[in-house]
Design a protein around this motif. Structure first.
Motif, PDB file in Angstrom:
ATOM      1  N   VAL A  17       0.772  -1.125   0.016  1.00 15.48           N
ATOM      2  CA  VAL A  17       0.026   0.082  -0.060  1.00 15.48           C
ATOM      3  C   VAL A  17       0.860   1.284   0.199  1.00 15.48           C
ATOM      4  O   VAL A  17       0.759   2.400  -0.682  1.00 15.48           O
ATOM      5  N   TYR A  18       1.952   1.562   1.071  1.00 15.82           N
ATOM      6  CA  TYR A  18       2.867   2.505   1.025  1.00 15.82           C
ATOM      7  C   TYR A  18       3.491   2.592  -0.484  1.00 15.82           C
ATOM      8  O   TYR A  18       3.767   3.697  -0.862  1.00 15.82           O
ATOM      9  N   ALA A  19       3.990   1.701  -1.076  1.00 12.69           N
ATOM     10  CA  ALA A  19       4.717   1.738  -2.307  1.00 12.69           C
ATOM     11  C   ALA A  19       3.502   2.249  -3.497  1.00 12.69           C
ATOM     12  O   ALA A  19       3.972   3.014  -4.202  1.00 12.69           O
ATOM     13  N   LEU A  20       2.585   1.646  -3.421  1.00 10.23           N
ATOM     14  CA  LEU A  20       1.485   2.038  -4.509  1.00 10.23           C
ATOM     15  C   LEU A  20       1.143   3.468  -4.383  1.00 10.23           C
ATOM     16  O   LEU A  20       1.039   4.312  -5.214  1.00 10.23           O
ATOM     17  N   ALA A  21       0.930   3.782  -2.962  1.00 11.60           N
ATOM     18  CA  ALA A  21       0.483   5.307  -2.709  1.00 11.60           C
ATOM     19  C   ALA A  21       1.560   6.185  -3.319  1.00 11.60           C
ATOM     20  O   ALA A  21       1.126   7.412  -4.079  1.00 11.60           O
ATOM     21  N   ALA A  22       2.801   5.995  -2.844  1.00 12.70           N
ATOM     22  CA  ALA A  22       3.793   6.887  -3.345  1.00 12.70           C
ATOM     23  C   ALA A  22       4.062   6.861  -4.926  1.00 12.70           C
ATOM     24  O   ALA A  22       4.091   8.032  -5.397  1.00 12.70           O
ATOM     25  N   GLY A  23       3.949   5.927  -5.610  1.00 10.07           N
ATOM     26  CA  GLY A  23       3.857   5.711  -6.879  1.00 10.07           C
ATOM     27  C   GLY A  23       2.697   6.483  -7.533  1.00 10.07           C
ATOM     28  O   GLY A  23       2.971   7.104  -8.724  1.00 10.07           O
ATOM     29  N   ALA A  24       1.543   6.186  -6.916  1.00 11.98           N
ATOM     30  CA  ALA A  24       0.515   6.878  -7.341  1.00 11.98           C
ATOM     31  C   ALA A  24       0.673   8.472  -7.591  1.00 11.98           C
ATOM     32  O   ALA A  24       0.162   9.148  -8.331  1.00 11.98           O
ATOM     33  N   VAL A  25       1.041   8.944  -6.449  1.00  6.98           N
ATOM     34  CA  VAL A  25       1.282  10.739  -6.183  1.00  6.98           C
ATOM     35  C   VAL A  25       2.510  10.921  -7.287  1.00  6.98           C
ATOM     36  O   VAL A  25       2.128  11.934  -8.061  1.00  6.98           O
ATOM     37  N   VAL A  26       3.549  10.204  -7.597  1.00  5.41           N
ATOM     38  CA  VAL A  26       4.461  10.598  -8.568  1.00  5.41           C
ATOM     39  C   VAL A  26       3.950  10.628  -9.863  1.00  5.41           C
ATOM     40  O   VAL A  26       4.084  11.293 -10.906  1.00  5.41           O
ATOM     41  N   GLY A  27       3.202   9.503 -10.119  1.00  4.50           N
ATOM     42  CA  GLY A  27       2.505   9.139 -11.478  1.00  4.50           C
ATOM     43  C   GLY A  27       1.427  10.146 -11.753  1.00  4.50           C
ATOM     44  O   GLY A  27       1.257  10.570 -13.106  1.00  4.50           O
TER      45      GLY A  27
END
Length: 337
Positions: free
Chosen positions: A9-19
């Motif tokens: 969840v942490y990795a997806l959240a960080a990636g989603a913000v940058v994406g």
């Protein structure tokens, strides 16, 4: 299992913000090249990976030293990915540009072919109709006086010669476009080629009251095929004579500079509109608006200058045209001896 889920969840959240930020940036760069889009996409991807790694590392309470090791490892891989991606983006942009140019060139060629078919159909239909009418008149005895019969015979011969020239131009152009032109290269004195071309053009010039002027010296020796070079010079002279008003002048001269030999034909046609200059050597382009109209029966099929360009480029040379004070100037550059 719960820890792995939290890490995901942490990795997806960080990636989603940058994406999301990357998507907004790509939208703002909508008009840029493919290389720019590929580079931005790679940077966003790497940034998303780094953000995910850093977020997960902080959530796992890694030490500062371990966090630096992880980030440096990811950045090292990112540098390699970015280098390869940018190189690929440049190649992709170059390929896209080449493809666009090829499509545009194909579109222009197709338009030229359609225009050529229209011009040739017109130029063949007109003399054929005249030949048929004159032949029927002679056959039916409508024309019986010796002088009139002789005049009809002369006009039939003129129209036949005109059609033969058009067919010859079409054959030469088809050889050039099909890549079937084979040049027998030799050392060719350009002065001899020009003398023969002047002799061939002299009757038309006399009929049009055009003065042909040739330079007395400076004729170089070029590497080329004499028959094709003779056709280049003749086509240029005939073109200038046809479009120069009566009592005008057509001048031909030549020389050489550090790299090439050059030949120039200058006339007093009145000039060519700037918008028409890039199309002068296109197939079937006659440019009635560009120059003084030739008298009826002397206009060509719009193929002479296209043949000139094809033959010159087959010799490894180039041809161009520009306006002078009261006319235009065609310049051919060829490999010197």
């Amino acid at each position: 299992m719960t820890d792995l889920l939290l890490i995901a969840v942490y990795a997806l959240a960080a990636g989603a913000v940058v994406g999301a930020l990357g998507l907004l940036l790509l939208r703002r760069l909508g008009g840029r090249s493919i290389a720019v889009h590929v580079a931005v996409l790679l940077v966003v991807t790497v940034a998303a990976v780094v953000a995910g790694v850093v977020t997960v590392a902080q959530a796992m309470f890694l030490s500062a030293h371990d966090l630096q090791v992880v980030v440096l490892t990811v950045l090292a891989a990112a540098v390699v990915s970015l280098a390869l991606g940018i190189t690929f983006g440049r190649r992709l942009a170059a390929a896209a540009m080449w493809s666009a140019q090829a499509r545009e060139r194909e579109r222009q060629l197709e338009a030229g072919r359609r225009e050529l078919v229209a011009w040739v159909s017109h130029d063949l239909r007109t003399p054929l109709a005249g030949l048929r009418a004159m032949a029927e008149a002679l056959e039916d005895g409508v024309v019986a006086e010796p002088a009139a019969v002789a005049d009809y015979h002369r006009r039939i011969r003129v129209e036949t010669d005109r059609m033969a020239l058009l067919v010859d131009d079409l054959f030469e152009l088809s050889r050039i476009n099909a890549g079937a032109l084979r040049l027998a290269l030799a050392q060719v004195p350009l002065g001899d080629v020009v003398s023969e071309a002047l002799a061939a053009t002299a009757p038309l010039a006399a009929h049009r009251r055009i003065r042909l002027v040739a330079a007395e010296s400076g004729w170089p020796i070029v590497l080329g095929s004499e028959p094709e070079l003779g056709r280049v010079v003749t086509n240029l002279l005939v073109n200038s004579v046809r479009y120069t008003p009566p009592d005008g002048t057509v001048r031909i001269e030549a020389g050489r500079d550090d790299q090439d030999a050059w030949l120039a034909v200058t006339d007093t046609c009145g000039g060519i509109p700037e918008d028409d200059l890039p199309r002068v050597f296109d197939v079937a382009f006659r440019g009635e608006r560009a120059r003084s109209p030739a008298p009826a029966g002397t206009a060509g099929g719009g193929l002479g200058l296209a043949i000139v360009r094809g033959l010159v480029e087959a010799h490894g040379g180039r041809v161009g045209v520009g306006n002078t004070g009261d006319g235009c100037r065609f310049v051919v550059r060829l490999p010197a001896r």
